[in-house]
Write an enzyme that holds these catalytic residues in place. Structure first.
Site, PDB file in Angstrom:
ATOM      1  CG  HIS A 171      -4.741   4.510  -1.544  1.00 48.75           C
ATOM      2  ND1 HIS A 171      -3.513   4.393  -0.935  1.00 48.75           N
ATOM      3  CD2 HIS A 171      -5.312   3.285  -1.501  1.00 48.75           C
ATOM      4  CE1 HIS A 171      -3.353   3.136  -0.539  1.00 48.75           C
ATOM      5  NE2 HIS A 171      -4.430   2.443  -0.876  1.00 48.75           N
ATOM      6  CB  SER A 199      -3.595  -6.682   5.863  1.00 51.64           C
ATOM      7  OG  SER A 199      -2.390  -5.950   5.737  1.00 51.64           O
ATOM      8  CD  GLU A 214      -7.704   1.239   1.683  1.00 52.72           C
ATOM      9  OE1 GLU A 214      -7.791   0.083   1.263  1.00 52.72           O
ATOM     10  OE2 GLU A 214      -6.949   2.083   1.180  1.00 52.72           O
ATOM     11  CD  GLU A 247      -0.208   2.762  -1.075  1.00 53.75           C
ATOM     12  OE1 GLU A 247      -0.476   2.643  -2.279  1.00 53.75           O
ATOM     13  OE2 GLU A 247      -0.264   1.810  -0.264  1.00 53.75           O
ATOM     14  CG  ASN A 280      -5.262   0.270  -5.070  1.00 56.28           C
ATOM     15  OD1 ASN A 280      -4.814   0.556  -6.178  1.00 56.28           O
ATOM     16  ND2 ASN A 280      -4.893   0.902  -3.960  1.00 56.28           N
ATOM     17  CE  LYS A 334      -1.814  -0.887  -2.476  1.00 53.15           C
ATOM     18  NZ  LYS A 334      -1.318  -0.656  -1.142  1.00 53.15           N
ATOM     19  N   GLY A 353      -0.845  -3.169   3.567  1.00 53.34           N
ATOM     20  CA  GLY A 353       0.358  -3.852   3.120  1.00 53.34           C
ATOM     21  C   GLY A 353       1.232  -4.394   4.238  1.00 53.34           C
TER      22      GLY A 353
HETATM   23  C1  PEP Z   1      -4.788  -0.734  -0.291  1.00 53.53           C
HETATM   24  O1  PEP Z   1      -3.727  -0.233  -0.604  1.00 53.53           O
HETATM   25  O2  PEP Z   1      -5.850  -0.180  -0.629  1.00 53.53           O
HETATM   26  C2  PEP Z   1      -4.770  -1.954   0.513  1.00 53.53           C
HETATM   27  C3  PEP Z   1      -5.810  -2.218   1.228  1.00 53.53           C
HETATM   28  O3  PEP Z   1      -3.625  -2.704   0.452  1.00 53.53           O
HETATM   29  P1  PEP Z   1      -3.389  -4.159   1.123  1.00 53.53           P
HETATM   30  O4  PEP Z   1      -4.648  -4.964   0.892  1.00 53.53           O
HETATM   31  O5  PEP Z   1      -2.213  -4.707   0.422  1.00 53.53           O
HETATM   32  O6  PEP Z   1      -3.184  -3.917   2.582  1.00 53.53           O
END
Ligand code: PEP
Length: 253
Positions: A99, A214, A169, A101, A12, A14, A175
């Site tokens: 998501h 992460s 998630e 976000e 992703n 973003k 992040g």
């Molecule tokens: C995401 O935003 O879907 C995600 C998993 O981000 P990160 O891997 O950077 O934690």
């Protein structure tokens, strides 16, 4: 059960990515089959502005391209939005919906996420439906209840392995460099699998459940080996070919 589900390694991007980043994408596409040993599907979800060029950049490789969100409607007076049909028209195969976000920045509710998932299907694409608890919910011991509520509200009744993927998630892991323990991931994924079976019957047995938050090459082996983890949704580490392919290597066997 997990052994029979082909994993998906999904990125992703973003709000990252310009024409100059297509070279990185090409490197991922060129290396994915070898990195994964052909044992996993690969996908990168890009901003809407890049989808069409990304599709061309990965043409002929094992890597697919997806979108990161869509509007629930097909067309209309929704300035700045894109529909699933528009994303499909660019050659994408998947769209992320719900998501965290989007849920936070755009106040998206479970109901809106379910409508978007149905819109993704209407466009002929696969919905990656994201769920996950916040840090406060985790501290209050509400993780499993939150996941059950999100599944009930965000996953439409006719979801199945062909039209949907669920991504777990934990919001606090996105992040941040923090990840749940393998035991916590196992508990959450087993719970998600049970709720999906309760809701979708046999279809719930084969829907992929990705872990996201992460994921990086150094923790992928441990996280991807957990029962009911059928791949990863990767943010930061999907921006660099070396990291993304390093994660895909976990499936090479
Ligand atoms: C995401 O935003 O879907 C995600 C998993 O981000 P990160 O891997 O950077 O934690």
């Amino acid at each position: 059960m997990t052994a029979s589900i082909r994993p998906l390694v999904a990125g992703n991007w973003k709000m990252n990515g310009l024409s100059s980043d297509l070279a990185e994408l090409k490197e991922m596409a060129a290396g994915f089959e070898d990195a994964s040993g052909g044992a996993a599907d690969g996908l990168i979800c890009t901003p809407a502005t890049l989808i069409e060029r990304a599709v061309r950049a990965v043409d002929g490789t094992a890597l697919a391209i997806g979108g990161e969100d869509c509007h629930a409607n097909e067309t209309g007076a929704h300035t700045g939005d894109v529909s699933a049909e528009m994303i499909a028209d660019c050659g994408a195969s998947h769209v992320i919906v719900g998501h965290s976000e989007r849920r936070t920045d755009h106040a998206e509710t479970d109901e809106m996420v379910a409508e978007k998932a149905k819109a993704v299907w209407r466009g002929g694409l696969v919905a990656i439906i994201c769920i996950g608890e916040t840090e406060a919910q985790r501290k209050a011991n509400e993780t499993l209840d939150v996941l059950a509520q999100q599944i009930a509200g965000s996953v439409p009744d006719s979801a199945n392995a062909e039209n949907s993927v669920v991504a777990y998630e934990p919001v606090w892991a996105i992040g941040t460099g923090l990840t749940p323990t393998a035991n916590d991931v196992a508990e959450a994924h087993a719970h998600i699998r049970e709720r999906l079976i309760e809701r979708l019957g046999d279809n719930g047995k084969t829907v992929r459940i990705l872990y996201g938050g992460s994921v990086k090459p150094s923790n992928a082996d441990e996280l991807m080996a957990v029962e009911n983890v059928n791949g990863a949704l990767i943010g930061g580490a999907s921006l660099k070919a070396a990291d993304f392919l390093g994660i895909a290597k976990t499936y090479r066997g």
